[in-house]
Write a protein that holds these residues in place. Structure first.
Motif, mmCIF file in Angstrom:
data_model
loop_
_atom_site.group_PDB
_atom_site.id
_atom_site.type_symbol
_atom_site.label_atom_id
_atom_site.label_comp_id
_atom_site.label_asym_id
_atom_site.label_seq_id
_atom_site.Cartn_x
_atom_site.Cartn_y
_atom_site.Cartn_z
ATOM 1 N N ASP A 245 0.815 -1.225 0.000
ATOM 2 C CA ASP A 245 0.000 0.000 0.000
ATOM 3 C C ASP A 245 0.845 1.270 0.000
ATOM 4 O O ASP A 245 0.400 2.318 0.473
ATOM 5 C CB ASP A 245 -0.953 0.026 1.209
ATOM 6 N N ASP A 246 2.037 1.179 -0.546
ATOM 7 C CA ASP A 246 2.898 2.356 -0.671
ATOM 8 C C ASP A 246 2.971 2.739 -2.150
ATOM 9 O O ASP A 246 3.953 2.462 -2.844
ATOM 10 C CB ASP A 246 4.299 2.051 -0.121
ATOM 11 N N ALA A 278 -7.153 1.650 -6.478
ATOM 12 C CA ALA A 278 -6.840 1.323 -5.084
ATOM 13 C C ALA A 278 -7.147 2.481 -4.138
ATOM 14 O O ALA A 278 -6.944 2.355 -2.923
ATOM 15 C CB ALA A 278 -5.378 0.922 -4.961
ATOM 16 N N ALA A 280 -5.634 5.416 -4.190
ATOM 17 C CA ALA A 280 -4.471 6.305 -4.022
ATOM 18 C C ALA A 280 -4.608 7.453 -5.010
ATOM 19 O O ALA A 280 -3.847 7.570 -5.984
ATOM 20 C CB ALA A 280 -3.175 5.527 -4.235
#
Length: 615
Positions: A245-246, A278, A280
């Motif tokens: 999740d980066d 996602a 982001a």
């Protein structure tokens, strides 16, 4: 010789041949019987039969395997080992010696078993198959550390440092040595970059369990530094960052790939889509901007421009923007303006692009739903209908025109527009959305029976949002008729809903105030109070809205809207900077409505507030 003598001789000779044939057939029948006993779990009945068969024909591999299996199933390991020992006298192979070691291990003689496995290796140390046989036996009994040692010895004996890399990597992952496992996968990719998908598939089970991500990422980052031109290393590193999740770190990796490989945004674009999917959004925005700034003439630039506009709108939707204008109305978040500008740039830059109708539709929705610029919205929608008549996009534009007519108060024209869509499209999500709008029109105009009939036809076979809204409206109507035949409270509430959609927030609030003052004990009172708080919020009266949200559960403790009101109160208090009141609202939600779907979001907000306070 006489005929009788000849016949007598034949009678003596022929029976001499028959017993051999009968014995073979009988042996097969007895073997099949033993197999039946084993399938039924009756190993003790199978063993004597198999022992007799094996004693008569010890070279028969099938008899040997079945008898050994039967011994194992009843834990007669010494008998099984004896079988293997007798076979080892004729076939001195690593496979048999490894099998003996396994049986010794099962019998509880671990050290003896390890010595036997060492002997198995010594029987043919020059063959890679020897190490595979022993490694597999050790892996089967979950002695992964020993299996790694065996394969390492094989590498040294064979003078092949890269041998067994797949097996060693997997074993290291199983014992938690994720950095060592990644070193093996790095070696594999260093020899063959085309195995990236294979390596990723081997890593996936561990990554899904969040095992070893930091160690794996660190090992790959070092590999990239040592060999910066190896694309497979970078792609695997980017994938790991996304699994962690980066997406910001993944963006840096993909940006480097795009520049090194001179891909003109072809690598960045699919990444931006993944980041957007996602959630982001900020990273996806940066990726689209990077494409447009560095490669404005690239093939992916038009899609990147559309993507950028969509991301600006998502950012605006995520913003808790509460600024108001001089009239006291909420001002759209600045990202909405950025989204509108990005769509306009698309239209100016790519006037002949096939996506122009879709962009016009999106721009029209911004003008209609965010900026309340109905003239601009109508112009764009009519351009879509004229540009691609009969298309799905044109039908969507007609649907939005119907909504626009409703907002303007042209209810009859709106009804006609939605009815034509239902007649022409008939099935699918758009048709059901149009049916739902017809039901809402009936509701707004007080035709509650007609509204219920339409809702019954709308809440099946459609999107979750429309189905849920249809169910909610149906429940509202059925539960809140009365107290007399005029259904006045429900009519007041319906009128307020219509005025809200038309942008007359003051008029909508006035209808709710009348409802609450005249019918404060009616079943609609909690719905009315929730809607009144929302209108205060929308008009920029955040402090009054926060108080209205917070008091609803106190006045209506059993209201199904109590959890929603508490969460909205927390958000409003956050916007006002009153952290203590916000925390109190979220805590009330968790204490009184632990099963609410908003409970997880409330915990997230509490963690964020405590983090901000501590920092």
């Amino acid at each position: 010789m006489s005929l009788a003598g000849l016949l007598l001789l034949m009678g003596l000779v022929m029976p001499a041949a028959a017993p051999g044939q009968d014995t073979e057939a009988e042996s097969m029948q007895r073997f099949q019987l033993a197999e039946q006993f084993m399938r039924a779990g009756q190993y003790e009945r199978a063993i004597p039969i198999l022992e007799d068969l094996y004693a008569a024909t010890s070279d028969n591999a099938a008899y040997y395997m079945k008898l050994k299996q039967a011994y194992e199933n009843v834990k007669r390991y010494d008998d099984a080992i004896g079988l293997v020992d007798r076979r080892l006298e004729n076939y001195h192979t690593p496979m048999l010696m490894s099998d003996k070691a396994r049986l010794q291990y099962l019998a509880g003689r671990e050290e003896t078993a390890y010595e036997s496995w060492d002997r198995a290796v010594s029987l043919a140390p020059e063959r890679s198959s020897t190490y595979r046989i022993v490694y597999q036996a050790l892996a089967d009994i979950r002695r992964f550390d020993r299996a790694i040692d065996v394969l390492d010895r094989g590498r040294e004996a064979l003078d092949e440092p890269g041998a067994f890399a797949i097996q060693v990597a997997y074993l290291h992952s199983l014992v938690g040595n994720h950095g060592e496992a990644m070193q093996e996968y790095i070696s594999i990719l260093g020899n063959d970059a085309g195995r990236l998908d294979f390596v990723q598939s081997r890593l996936e089970p561990f990554v899904e369990q969040d095992e070893g991500l930091p160690a794996s990422i660190q090992a790959l980052e070092e590999a990239v530094q040592d060999d910066p031109l190896n694309r497979a290393y970078r792609e695997l590193l980017a994938w790991l960052h996304m699994e962690n999740d980066d997406f910001r770190a993944a963006f840096d990796v993909y940006r480097a790939i795009d520049r090194l490989e001179k891909e003109q945004g072809r690598t960045l674009f699919p990444f931006a889509q993944k980041a957007a999917d996602a959630g982001a959004v900020a990273v996806a925005t940066d990726a689209y901007e990077e494409i447009l700034e560095r490669y404005p003439g690239a093939a992916v630039a038009p899609d990147a421009q559309k993507g950028l506009a969509a991301m600006y709108r998502k950012q605006a939707q995520q913003e808790n923007e509460r600024a108001v204008d001089a009239s006291g109305n909420r001002v759209p978040a600045p990202q909405y303006e950025a989204s509108r500008s990005a769509y306009q740039t698309f239209l100016e830059t790519y006037p002949d692009h096939s996506d122009v109708p879709d962009v016009l539709l999106r721009l029209a929705r911004l003008e209609q739903d965010v900026f309340r610029n109905r003239k601009a919205a109508e112009d764009h929608l009519r351009d879509v209908i004229q540009g691609v008549p009969g298309s799905e996009t044109a039908q969507e534009a007609r649907y939005d025109l119907g909504r626009l007519k409703l907002q303007r108060g042209d209810l009859n024209d709106a009804r006609l527009t939605f009815s034509r869509i239902v007649e022409e499209v008939r099935t699918g999500d758009l048709a059901n959305r149009a049916r739902f709008e017809l039901a809402r029109l009936d509701f707004y105009q007080g035709n509650f029976d007609a509204a219920e009939t339409r809702l019954d036809a709308t809440d099946e076979n459609t999107s979750a949002d429309v189905a849920n809204d249809a169910i909610e409206l149906g429940v509202l109507i059925r539960s809140n008729r009365g107290p007399d035949s005029t259904h006045t409270p429900l009519r007041l509430y319906a009128a307020s809903q219509l005025l809200t959609r038309q942008g007359d927030l003051a008029g909508a609030s006035a209808r709710l105030d009348t409802l609450l003052s005249s019918y404060g004990r009616h079943g609609l009172a909690d719905d009315a109070r929730l809607q009144r708080a929302r209108l205060l919020d929308a008009r920029g009266q955040t402090d009054e809205a926060a108080a209205a949200y917070a008091e609803l559960p106190l006045i209506h403790p059993r209201s199904p809207h109590a959890d929603e009101a508490l969460f909205a109160a927390g958000a409003a208090y956050e916007a006002l900077g009153d952290v203590k009141a916000a925390v109190n609202s979220y805590n009330r939600l968790l204490e009184n409505h632990a099963g609410s779907i908003l409970a997880a979001d409330a915990r997230t907000r509490l963690r964020a507030l405590f983090t901000e306070r501590d920092s």
